[in-house]
Design a protein around this motif. Structure first.
Motif, PDB file in Angstrom:
ATOM      1  N   LEU A 116       0.877  -1.166   0.000  1.00 23.96           N
ATOM      2  CA  LEU A 116       0.000   0.000   0.000  1.00 23.96           C
ATOM      3  C   LEU A 116       0.915   1.217   0.000  1.00 23.96           C
ATOM      4  CD1 LEU A 116      -2.864   1.228   0.204  1.00 23.96           C
ATOM      5  CD2 LEU A 116      -2.548   1.255   2.691  1.00 23.96           C
ATOM      6  N   LYS A 117       0.796   2.019  -1.042  1.00 26.42           N
ATOM      7  CA  LYS A 117       1.643   3.207  -1.171  1.00 26.42           C
ATOM      8  C   LYS A 117       0.855   4.448  -0.779  1.00 26.42           C
ATOM      9  CE  LYS A 117       2.381   5.179  -5.188  1.00 26.42           C
ATOM     10  NZ  LYS A 117       2.850   5.435  -6.576  1.00 26.42           N
ATOM     11  N   LEU A 118       1.514   5.321  -0.055  1.00 31.92           N
ATOM     12  CA  LEU A 118       0.943   6.629   0.272  1.00 31.92           C
ATOM     13  C   LEU A 118       1.812   7.715  -0.334  1.00 31.92           C
ATOM     14  CD1 LEU A 118      -0.712   8.799   1.817  1.00 31.92           C
ATOM     15  CD2 LEU A 118       0.815   8.398   3.769  1.00 31.92           C
ATOM     16  N   ASN A 119       1.189   8.613  -1.079  1.00 24.51           N
ATOM     17  CA  ASN A 119       1.818   9.871  -1.478  1.00 24.51           C
ATOM     18  C   ASN A 119       1.116  10.986  -0.706  1.00 24.51           C
ATOM     19  OD1 ASN A 119       3.750   8.896  -3.257  1.00 24.51           O
ATOM     20  ND2 ASN A 119       2.365   8.946  -5.008  1.00 24.51           N
ATOM     21  N   PHE A 120       1.872  11.649   0.149  1.00 31.75           N
ATOM     22  CA  PHE A 120       1.356  12.654   1.084  1.00 31.75           C
ATOM     23  C   PHE A 120       1.920  14.000   0.630  1.00 31.75           C
ATOM     24  CE2 PHE A 120       1.045  13.428   5.999  1.00 31.75           C
ATOM     25  CZ  PHE A 120       0.393  14.627   5.779  1.00 31.75           C
ATOM     26  N   VAL A 121       1.029  14.903   0.210  1.00 32.14           N
ATOM     27  CA  VAL A 121       1.450  16.192  -0.352  1.00 32.14           C
ATOM     28  C   VAL A 121       0.936  17.334   0.519  1.00 32.14           C
ATOM     29  CG1 VAL A 121       1.342  17.717  -2.362  1.00 32.14           C
ATOM     30  CG2 VAL A 121       1.413  15.227  -2.684  1.00 32.14           C
ATOM     31  N   LYS A 122       1.815  18.297   0.789  1.00 30.61           N
ATOM     32  CA  LYS A 122       1.425  19.539   1.470  1.00 30.61           C
ATOM     33  C   LYS A 122       1.865  20.724   0.626  1.00 30.61           C
ATOM     34  CE  LYS A 122       1.686  18.343   6.421  1.00 30.61           C
ATOM     35  NZ  LYS A 122       2.300  18.787   7.709  1.00 30.61           N
ATOM     36  N   LYS A 123       0.981  21.711   0.481  1.00 32.50           N
ATOM     37  CA  LYS A 123       1.324  22.950  -0.221  1.00 32.50           C
ATOM     38  C   LYS A 123       0.793  24.135   0.582  1.00 32.50           C
ATOM     39  CE  LYS A 123       1.489  21.050  -4.937  1.00 32.50           C
ATOM     40  NZ  LYS A 123       2.898  21.372  -5.232  1.00 32.50           N
ATOM     41  N   PHE A 124       1.666  25.099   0.826  1.00 35.91           N
ATOM     42  CA  PHE A 124       1.277  26.317   1.541  1.00 35.91           C
ATOM     43  C   PHE A 124       2.258  27.420   1.166  1.00 35.91           C
ATOM     44  CE2 PHE A 124       4.093  23.793   4.162  1.00 35.91           C
ATOM     45  CZ  PHE A 124       4.994  24.697   4.693  1.00 35.91           C
ATOM     46  N   THR A 125       1.869  28.656   1.445  1.00 37.60           N
ATOM     47  CA  THR A 125       2.689  29.810   1.075  1.00 37.60           C
ATOM     48  C   THR A 125       3.130  30.557   2.319  1.00 37.60           C
ATOM     49  OG1 THR A 125       1.513  30.051  -1.021  1.00 37.60           O
ATOM     50  CG2 THR A 125       2.741  31.964  -0.236  1.00 37.60           C
ATOM     51  N   THR A 126       4.408  30.917   2.346  1.00 32.59           N
ATOM     52  CA  THR A 126       4.942  31.747   3.431  1.00 32.59           C
ATOM     53  C   THR A 126       5.373  33.081   2.809  1.00 32.59           C
ATOM     54  OG1 THR A 126       7.144  30.779   3.135  1.00 32.59           O
ATOM     55  CG2 THR A 126       5.719  29.767   4.776  1.00 32.59           C
ATOM     56  N   GLY A 127       4.563  34.117   3.037  1.00 37.57           N
ATOM     57  CA  GLY A 127       4.883  35.417   2.449  1.00 37.57           C
ATOM     58  C   GLY A 127       4.842  35.368   0.938  1.00 37.57           C
ATOM     59  N   ILE A 128       5.961  35.704   0.306  1.00 38.79           N
ATOM     60  CA  ILE A 128       6.008  35.779  -1.150  1.00 38.79           C
ATOM     61  C   ILE A 128       6.246  34.427  -1.814  1.00 38.79           C
ATOM     62  CG2 ILE A 128       8.499  36.255  -1.220  1.00 38.79           C
ATOM     63  CD1 ILE A 128       7.988  38.161  -3.539  1.00 38.79           C
ATOM     64  N   TYR A 129       6.786  33.459  -1.058  1.00 38.78           N
ATOM     65  CA  TYR A 129       7.177  32.215  -1.735  1.00 38.78           C
ATOM     66  C   TYR A 129       6.445  30.986  -1.193  1.00 38.78           C
ATOM     67  CZ  TYR A 129      10.524  31.530   2.173  1.00 38.78           C
ATOM     68  OH  TYR A 129      11.122  31.382   3.400  1.00 38.78           O
ATOM     69  N   PRO A 130       6.252  29.991  -2.081  1.00 40.83           N
ATOM     70  CA  PRO A 130       5.479  28.798  -1.714  1.00 40.83           C
ATOM     71  C   PRO A 130       6.371  27.654  -1.232  1.00 40.83           C
ATOM     72  CG  PRO A 130       5.813  28.818  -4.067  1.00 40.83           C
ATOM     73  CD  PRO A 130       6.513  30.047  -3.528  1.00 40.83           C
TER      74      PRO A 130
ATOM     75  N   SER B 168       6.338  23.344  -1.141  1.00 40.74           N
ATOM     76  CA  SER B 168       5.736  22.117  -1.649  1.00 40.74           C
ATOM     77  C   SER B 168       6.470  20.939  -1.020  1.00 40.74           C
ATOM     78  CB  SER B 168       5.839  22.048  -3.176  1.00 40.74           C
ATOM     79  OG  SER B 168       5.279  20.842  -3.658  1.00 40.74           O
ATOM     80  N   LEU B 169       5.759  20.142  -0.249  1.00 44.59           N
ATOM     81  CA  LEU B 169       6.340  18.985   0.428  1.00 44.59           C
ATOM     82  C   LEU B 169       5.651  17.720  -0.069  1.00 44.59           C
ATOM     83  CD1 LEU B 169       6.233  20.273   4.141  1.00 44.59           C
ATOM     84  CD2 LEU B 169       8.000  20.712   2.434  1.00 44.59           C
ATOM     85  N   MET B 170       6.431  16.662  -0.265  1.00 43.67           N
ATOM     86  CA  MET B 170       5.840  15.387  -0.664  1.00 43.67           C
ATOM     87  C   MET B 170       6.580  14.239   0.003  1.00 43.67           C
ATOM     88  SD  MET B 170       5.042  13.792  -4.422  1.00 43.67           S
ATOM     89  CE  MET B 170       4.407  12.127  -4.590  1.00 43.67           C
ATOM     90  N   GLN B 171       5.803  13.304   0.493  1.00 37.78           N
ATOM     91  CA  GLN B 171       6.350  12.117   1.141  1.00 37.78           C
ATOM     92  C   GLN B 171       5.718  10.874   0.534  1.00 37.78           C
ATOM     93  OE1 GLN B 171       6.574  11.742   5.633  1.00 37.78           O
ATOM     94  NE2 GLN B 171       4.860  10.385   5.198  1.00 37.78           N
ATOM     95  N   SER B 172       6.519   9.839   0.291  1.00 36.00           N
ATOM     96  CA  SER B 172       6.013   8.556  -0.201  1.00 36.00           C
ATOM     97  C   SER B 172       6.382   7.464   0.794  1.00 36.00           C
ATOM     98  CB  SER B 172       6.611   8.224  -1.576  1.00 36.00           C
ATOM     99  OG  SER B 172       6.210   9.170  -2.543  1.00 36.00           O
ATOM    100  N   VAL B 173       5.414   6.593   1.076  1.00 41.88           N
ATOM    101  CA  VAL B 173       5.619   5.485   2.006  1.00 41.88           C
ATOM    102  C   VAL B 173       5.197   4.202   1.302  1.00 41.88           C
ATOM    103  CG1 VAL B 173       5.080   4.528   4.278  1.00 41.88           C
ATOM    104  CG2 VAL B 173       5.108   7.015   3.946  1.00 41.88           C
ATOM    105  N   PHE B 174       6.054   3.181   1.376  1.00 42.97           N
ATOM    106  CA  PHE B 174       5.805   1.912   0.698  1.00 42.97           C
ATOM    107  C   PHE B 174       5.728   0.807   1.754  1.00 42.97           C
ATOM    108  CE2 PHE B 174       8.143   4.826  -1.954  1.00 42.97           C
ATOM    109  CZ  PHE B 174       7.513   4.764  -3.190  1.00 42.97           C
ATOM    110  N   SER B 175       4.505   0.432   2.126  1.00 41.50           N
ATOM    111  CA  SER B 175       4.289  -0.532   3.208  1.00 41.50           C
ATOM    112  C   SER B 175       3.681  -1.822   2.667  1.00 41.50           C
ATOM    113  CB  SER B 175       3.353   0.050   4.268  1.00 41.50           C
ATOM    114  OG  SER B 175       3.965   1.124   4.943  1.00 41.50           O
ATOM    115  N   PRO B 176       4.311  -2.973   2.907  1.00 42.94           N
ATOM    116  CA  PRO B 176       3.724  -4.241   2.473  1.00 42.94           C
ATOM    117  C   PRO B 176       2.352  -4.473   3.098  1.00 42.94           C
ATOM    118  CG  PRO B 176       6.037  -4.545   3.013  1.00 42.94           C
ATOM    119  CD  PRO B 176       5.671  -3.157   3.460  1.00 42.94           C
ATOM    120  N   VAL B 177       1.461  -5.055   2.318  1.00 49.19           N
ATOM    121  CA  VAL B 177       0.119  -5.365   2.804  1.00 49.19           C
ATOM    122  C   VAL B 177       0.177  -6.427   3.903  1.00 49.19           C
ATOM    123  CG1 VAL B 177      -2.093  -6.385   2.118  1.00 49.19           C
ATOM    124  CG2 VAL B 177      -0.997  -4.673   0.651  1.00 49.19           C
TER     125      VAL B 177
END
Length: 340
Positions: free
Chosen positions: A127-141, A143-152
């Motif tokens: 079971l794969k998880l792609n976990f994405v976060k996007k937010f802006t701090t002032g003028i610049y954005p 982008s965070l992404m995490q992938s987890v690969f867990s056997p069923v």
């Protein structure tokens, strides 16, 4: 008196008695063995009584066919969340997305298999998880992404085989990867910061906080509780500029009194004064409803305890990898996500 004849007679008589006794003993042993065999056969033929599971375990498990119907229908589960992210001593609005999907994974290479039907014993369903976060701090954005690969199969593979995390913002980008090798995780870290630089190290194969997000979906009753050795979340370690190391965490799994259909998994790290609370459905498929993460944010004397929050917007089960044309952009609106 013929003593020889007397001794012979005595010997024959003695042997006769011994033989007779042996025959009787053989019969006795045969009877005992037969009785034991019949008893064993009767026990084996009787229906076996299964041990009664604790109530919590019953409420947090699901039949195998139910799992297959949900996770092997050729679709991913995509959930969107309204995000309030702590950064630089303030709270910044953004959004998060959790994408869960099953895949066939190479145990040896630790990558998605191109031809799983040819992989043999190297194939591991995950079971794969792609976990994405996007937010802006002032003028610049950010982008965070995490992938987890867990056997069923969490019994055969009690820990994630691999995780990776990347962060991009206008100052630069970083990348971290954990690969399970035997009883250790091999970690590679890359950063534009001199103090973090390019690092390679190994840690014992303890729990990763990153894999908690997949274990909730696979088998939440097996989440660790009590005092647990755990590596904190990759997102947190990078944003807080903390080293890769094993920390002690206090873990609990509870059910709110006013929400009997939900569970809360909570982690607290005394060394970092950091707390994570994940709220999810108690019944299969154990969808994640919201989470909160609390820790001192900022640097130096200006650091203060802030709380990152995420709450569910919407959810779709769809084969997103086929929906990459302009005509599919409307699906983002269904998820409450911004265009582009």
């Amino acid at each position: 008196m013929d003593m020889t004849a007397t001794y012979d007679e005595i010997s024959v008589f003695s042997y006769s008695i011994m033989y007779s006794n042996l025959i009787q003993m053989d019969k006795l042993f045969f009877c005992i063995a037969t009785a034991l065999l019949l008893t064993a056969c009767q026990q084996n033929s009787a229906p076996q009584t299964q041990p009664e599971l604790p109530a919590q375990a019953v409420s947090l498990t699901q039949p195998p066919d139910q799992f297959a119907e949900y996770w092997y229908q050729g679709k991913a589960e995509i959930s969107s969340y309204a995000l309030e992210q702590a950064r630089y001593g303030e709270i910044h609005d953004g959004h998060a997305v959790l994408v869960y999907v099953t895949e066939d994974f190479s145990k040896k290479k630790q990558v998605k298999l191109d031809h799983p039907e040819q992989a043999g014993a190297d194939r591991v369903p995950i079971l794969k998880l792609n976990f994405v976060k996007k937010f802006t701090t002032g003028i610049y954005p950010y982008s965070l992404m995490q992938s987890v690969f867990s056997p069923v199969d969490v019994q055969a593979y009690p820990h994630a085989l691999k995780t990776s995390m990347s962060a991009q913002e206008w100052c630069g980008h970083t990348f971290t990867q954990y690969n399970l090798q035997g009883k250790q995780y091999r970690i590679h870290g890359f950063s534009y910061f001199e103090s973090e630089g390019d690092v390679e190290l190994k840690l014992p194969a303890v729990w990763l906080e990153d894999e908690v997000w997949t274990r909730i979906r696979l088998q939440p009753q097996s989440l660790p509780t009590g005092t647990v050795e755990m590596v904190p979340a990759s997102f947190y370690l990078r944003l807080a500029h903390k080293p890769f190391e094993v920390q002690q965490a206090e873990a609990t799994l509870s059910s709110p009194e006013n929400e009997p259909q939900t569970r809360i998994y909570e982690l607290y790290y005394p060394a970092h004064n950091r707390r994570l609370r994940i709220r999810f459905e108690s019944e299969f498929p154990h969808r994640i409803l919201s989470w909160e993460e609390q820790y001192p944010d900022g640097f130096g004397p200006n650091a203060k305890v802030l709380t990152t929050k995420a709450s569910l917007i919407n959810r779709l089960n769809t084969a997103y990898w086929r929906q990459h044309n302009n005509e599919h952009e409307g699906l983002r609106a269904q998820l409450g996500l911004p265009e582009g």
